[in-house]
Structures are given as structure tokens and as C-alpha cells.
Design an enzyme around this catalytic site. Structure first.
Site, PDB file in Angstrom:
ATOM      1  N   GLU A  50     121.924 142.759 -66.606  1.00 57.04           N
ATOM      2  CA  GLU A  50     121.829 143.911 -67.507  1.00 57.04           C
ATOM      3  C   GLU A  50     123.192 144.585 -67.556  1.00 57.04           C
ATOM      4  O   GLU A  50     123.818 144.787 -66.510  1.00 57.04           O
ATOM      5  CB  GLU A  50     120.773 144.896 -66.994  1.00 57.04           C
ATOM      6  CG  GLU A  50     120.708 146.195 -67.777  1.00 57.04           C
ATOM      7  CD  GLU A  50     119.635 147.153 -67.249  1.00 57.04           C
ATOM      8  OE1 GLU A  50     118.594 146.687 -66.756  1.00 57.04           O
ATOM      9  OE2 GLU A  50     119.871 148.371 -67.339  1.00 57.04           O
ATOM     10  N   GLU A  62     125.236 155.232 -71.474  1.00 59.21           N
ATOM     11  CA  GLU A  62     124.065 156.045 -71.181  1.00 59.21           C
ATOM     12  C   GLU A  62     124.539 157.487 -71.016  1.00 59.21           C
ATOM     13  O   GLU A  62     125.572 157.746 -70.409  1.00 59.21           O
ATOM     14  CB  GLU A  62     123.380 155.589 -69.897  1.00 59.21           C
ATOM     15  CG  GLU A  62     122.817 154.183 -69.966  1.00 59.21           C
ATOM     16  CD  GLU A  62     122.122 153.772 -68.675  1.00 59.21           C
ATOM     17  OE1 GLU A  62     120.892 153.876 -68.605  1.00 59.21           O
ATOM     18  OE2 GLU A  62     122.828 153.371 -67.735  1.00 59.21           O
TER      19      GLU A  62
END
Ligand SMILES: [Ca+2]
Ligand SMILES: [Ca+2]
Length: 453
Positions: A147, A152
Site C-alpha cells: 500500500e 492523507e
């Protein structure tokens, strides 16, 4: 998408993260892939959705205690004024206190290495919104698949520091020694990230993954020690995800009343562009290889097919449980799937292939011939990028043409009977699972194909 540090790693693997290097300059060149959101709707050849709460795949709150229900409704995801709009709303929906959307290119756009640029305007995040622009490995289960969290915003530590709207982070997750390893970095932007569009640039080559926002680098990971640090994940194709979560572990907010960010909150994506010049870079575009309409042979020997699986080359038949091969006359050609299931155990099989774009078959049907006497409940399924989708065959329910009299019957299941089927990205084209039969039963299936309208 959590931010545990690299404690699971040997020191040598962590050292590389601190190395400083200048961001690679992007040469003026032509993107190998781009998405400008110029149309009037979300392009199903490029994007699909994760829907619901995650509970349907065993990870309620999507593994992060997120509070929203993801939908594919235009209220939560749409194309508007040349932008993708992902909108988080405070509204009760299917038992959740918020709605939002999560889009991904799984089965459509997979790539390895390159420079990925995106122009994104994030919403005011503090407190409780969690916009994310990230990637998952195309193969395997998490964390083995890898991932890469490109961007974010809204982290609990940023909230605590009064930096909720300026702090941006990146992270990576992978499998190390059978466990989950991760590494995250962040930086505080000079102003509020949501005040304008920002350009996020990820450079990914065999040595490093780095991310900048408007030129400010906030993430770096050295990935060249593939064997020593078990970093195979970052040398394999990934697909893109874009979502706007509400609450969850990243934000530290688990109570709906703790979400004080203005709602509805919108993440706008103007464009995404991928540049590749490394000789080992890869780009796989599923949307460009839509199977032509007609009849597509899943397990069929008939002529005149628009295409067919080639077992041993791009497809495999897997017996999952309790099916012993028997000899039985095929319905057509030379072969059939013929099995005996023993009493008292569930049985099942599946036909797995690479992702196929079967969008031309929407509105059509799955057809096959079947010969059985089993009175047990069983179900026929298809696995797509949305997950498994099943149609039940119960004693008193719809039989779609099947009679359980031991004679051949053609079964026709309209694709519309399958819940949440994503024909743009089909992975398991045909699956059978049954409750344990009371006595031994035989099952013969042949001439399985997809029929377009
Ligand atoms: Ca645009
Ligand atoms: Ca046959």
C-alpha cells in the site's frame, strides 16, 4: 492506512528513509495515461467503487473505524466542471451517520514506477475529515499486496498540534517477515491545504518513492533493498484509490459528534497524469481491452465465440472443497465439469482469470447447462472488483431454467440478478458453492458462457 513506524524493521531498512535527495525533475513529456474528468459522468472504464461500510468483506469501518457509508450515488461522487467531486455528507444512510465515496482503478489502470501528478483541492479537514489519495498492490491480500499512501490529511496528531489543515502525510505498508510493516512521513504546509488546488507529485522508481505537494517534499522511502527489507510489494503494479473518509483511527475521532469539519465536505480532483520513462515501468489498462459483445466462452467448446478463456494459459478451474472428478458425458464437445460431492460437507469451485472487461455484456446473462439431482441450496457467483456476487438456488426459489431431475437443462441468469456486479472488471467468471448435501450428489456443468444483449 495507519501510521505505525518502522519498528518492525531492521535498522538497515530504516536508514534509507532519512537519506536526502532532490525530487526528480519531471521532463517535459507526454503522459502515458491521464484522467482529466472532462466528461459528464465518472468513466466506468477507468473507475469503480468500494461501497458500504466494509462489513460485507469482514473489515467494518474499512479496517480503520471509519464512520461513513460509501455509495456510488452522484450525491457522493460525480463529475462537475471538469473535476471529480467526492462529497462527504452528514446524513443517516443504511445505519451510518455519514455518507461519502471511495473510487479506485482496480482492474482498469494498474502501473509500476513512474511520476504521478494530480491536481487536487482537498476539503477543510479539521476535525474529522480524512481525504486520501493512495494505491494498493494489484495482487494478493493486504499487507502482502503493498500500500502506498500518496496523500492523507486530517491526522489526529495534526489536530492536536493545531495543524489539522496544514499537515499532509504519506506512508507505505508491506509484509515483513509475515507481519505488517509500515513507514510514514509528514510535513506542515505553509498555509491551509484546502485554500486552493495543490499539485501532488509522486516519483516512484526502483530506488525511491517520494511525494511532494506544490514542490514541498513530505514523504520518502528507499525501496532498493528488496530482499533484505522484504520490499517486493513496491516493485509490482498498483492501482489508484481516492476517498474522503469521515472519522476513523487516522483522525482519532470515533464519535459522530466529534466531527466538526464543515459538511458537506468536497474533495475535487482536476486531473491525474502518469509519466513513465524507466525501462522497467509497466502500465496495464483494462478499459482498453473490453471483450467484444457476443458470446464469451467461460467453459464452452461451441464455435463462433467473441472470445473464450484459455485454461492453462489465462484461466484456471479451482476445486475449493469436496468435489471429486467423475466421468460423465459432456453436453457439448469433449469436456465437462463433472464431480461428485460427499454428504455432509459444503462443496464449491471457481474459474479464475485475469481481470476481464466484460462491460459490453451488461444487460445480458450468464448461461450454462447443468445436470444434477441435488436438493441442496447452492449459489452461483461471479467475482468482480466489487467482490463476490451470488444468486441463490433454493428448493422453492427461482430456478432460472434448472430442473433437478438429473437431465441437462440450460440455466440463464440475467446479470441484473447479481447484486453489485462490476462487469468492467471480472476476475472469477463462474463460481459454485453449495450447502452440505444430505447424501452424495453428482453435478455436471458444461457450456458456460456470457451472452451480451
Ligand atoms: Ca479537469
Ligand atoms: Ca463441453
Amino acid at each position: 492506512m495507519d501510521r505505525t513506524s518502522c519498528i518492525a524493521l531492521p535498522i538497515a531498512a530504516c536508514l534509507g528513509f532519512a537519506a536526502l535527495a532532490l525530487p526528480a525533475a519531471v521532463q517535459a513529456q507526454t503522459p502515458v495515461w491521464e484522467e482529466n474528468f472532462n466528461g459528464t459522468s465518472i468513466d466506468g472504464n477507468t473507475w469503480t467503487f468500494d461501497v458500504g461500510t466494509g462489513c460485507q468483506i469482514g473489515i467494518c469501518g474499512w479496517g480503520n473505524n471509519e464512520l461513513q457509508y460509501y455509495t456510488s450515488r452522484p450525491e457522493n461522487a460525480r463529475v462537475e466542471n471538469g473535476n471529480l467531486v467526492i462529497e462527504a455528507r452528514r446524513e443517516t444512510f443504511e445505519g451510518s451517520p455519514f455518507t461519502s465515496a471511495r473510487l479506485k482503478t482496480e482492474g482498469r489502470v494498474h502501473f509500476k514506477y513512474g511520476t504521478l501528478e494530480a491536481r487536487i483541492k482537498t476539503p477543510e479537514a479539521g476535525n474529522g475529515l480524512w481525504p486520501a489519495y493512495w494505491m494498493l498492490g494489484a495482487i494478493g491480500v493486504w499487507p502482502d499486496r503493498g500500500e502506498i499512501d500518496i496523500m492523507e490529511i486530517g491526522h489526529v496528531d495534526g489536530i492536536a498540534a493545531g495543524m489539522a489543515n496544514r499537515r499532509v502525510g504519506g506512508a507505505v505498508h508491506w509484509n515483513y517477515g509475515g507481519g505488517h510493516a509500515s513507514h510514514g512521513d509528514f510535513a506542515d504546509f505553509p498555509g491551509n491545504l484546502h485554500d486552493d488546488y495543490r499539485t501532488y507529485r509522486m516519483t516512484w522508481d526502483p530506488d525511491f518513492i517520494r511525494v511532494t505537494v506544490d514542490g514541498l517534499q513530505y514523504f520518502e522511502m528507499a525501496i532498493s533493498d528488496i530482499e533484505g527489507a522484504s520490499l517486493h510489494e513496491f516493485h509490482a503494479p498498483h492501482f489508484l484509490l481516492l476517498n474522503l473518509a469521515v472519522g476513523g483511527t487516522y483522525t482519532g475521532i470515533s464519535n459522530p459528534n466529534g466531527v466538526t469539519a464543515p459538511l458537506p465536505g468536497r474533495m475535487l480532483v482536476d486531473w491525474i497524469r502518469l509519466y513513465q520513462d524507466h525501462p522497467d515501468s509497466e502500465l496495464q489498462l483494462g478499459g482498453d481491452s473490453a471483450v467484444p459483445a457476443g458470446r464469451f466462452g467461460v467453459y464452452s467448446e461451441q464455435g463462433g465465440l467473441a472470445g473464450a478463456l484459455d485454461f492453462g494459459s489465462d484461466a484456471d478451474l479451482f476445486v475449493w472443497n469436496n468435489l471429486a472428478p467423475i466421468s460423465a458425458a459432456p453436453f457439448e464437445g469433449n469436456e465437462a465439469m463433472a464431480f461428485r460431492a460427499s454428504a455432509g460437507q459444503w462443496f464449491g469451485l471457481g474459474i479464475l482469470t485475469d481481470y476481464r472487461n466484460m462491460s459490453a455484456y451488461a444487460g445480458g446473462a450468464l448461461k450454462f447447462h447443468m445436470r444434477t439431482t441435488t436438493p441442496s441450496t447452492f449459489k452461483i457467483g461471479i467475482n468482480t472488483s466489487f467482490g463476490d456476487s451470488w444468486v441463490d438456488f433454493t428448493a422453492g426459489g427461482p430456478n432460472y431454467g434448472l430442473v433437478r431431475d438429473g437431465q441437462w437443462h440450460q440455466v440463464t441468469i440475467p446479470f441484473s440478478a447479481f447484486y453489485d456486479l462490476d462487469l468492467h472488471a471480472v476476475k472469477q467468471m463462474f463460481m459454485v458453492v453449495a450447502d452440505p448435501p444430505a447424501q452424495d450428489v453428482e453435478l455436471v456443468i458444461d457450456n458456460v458462457y456470457y451472452q451480451s444483449p
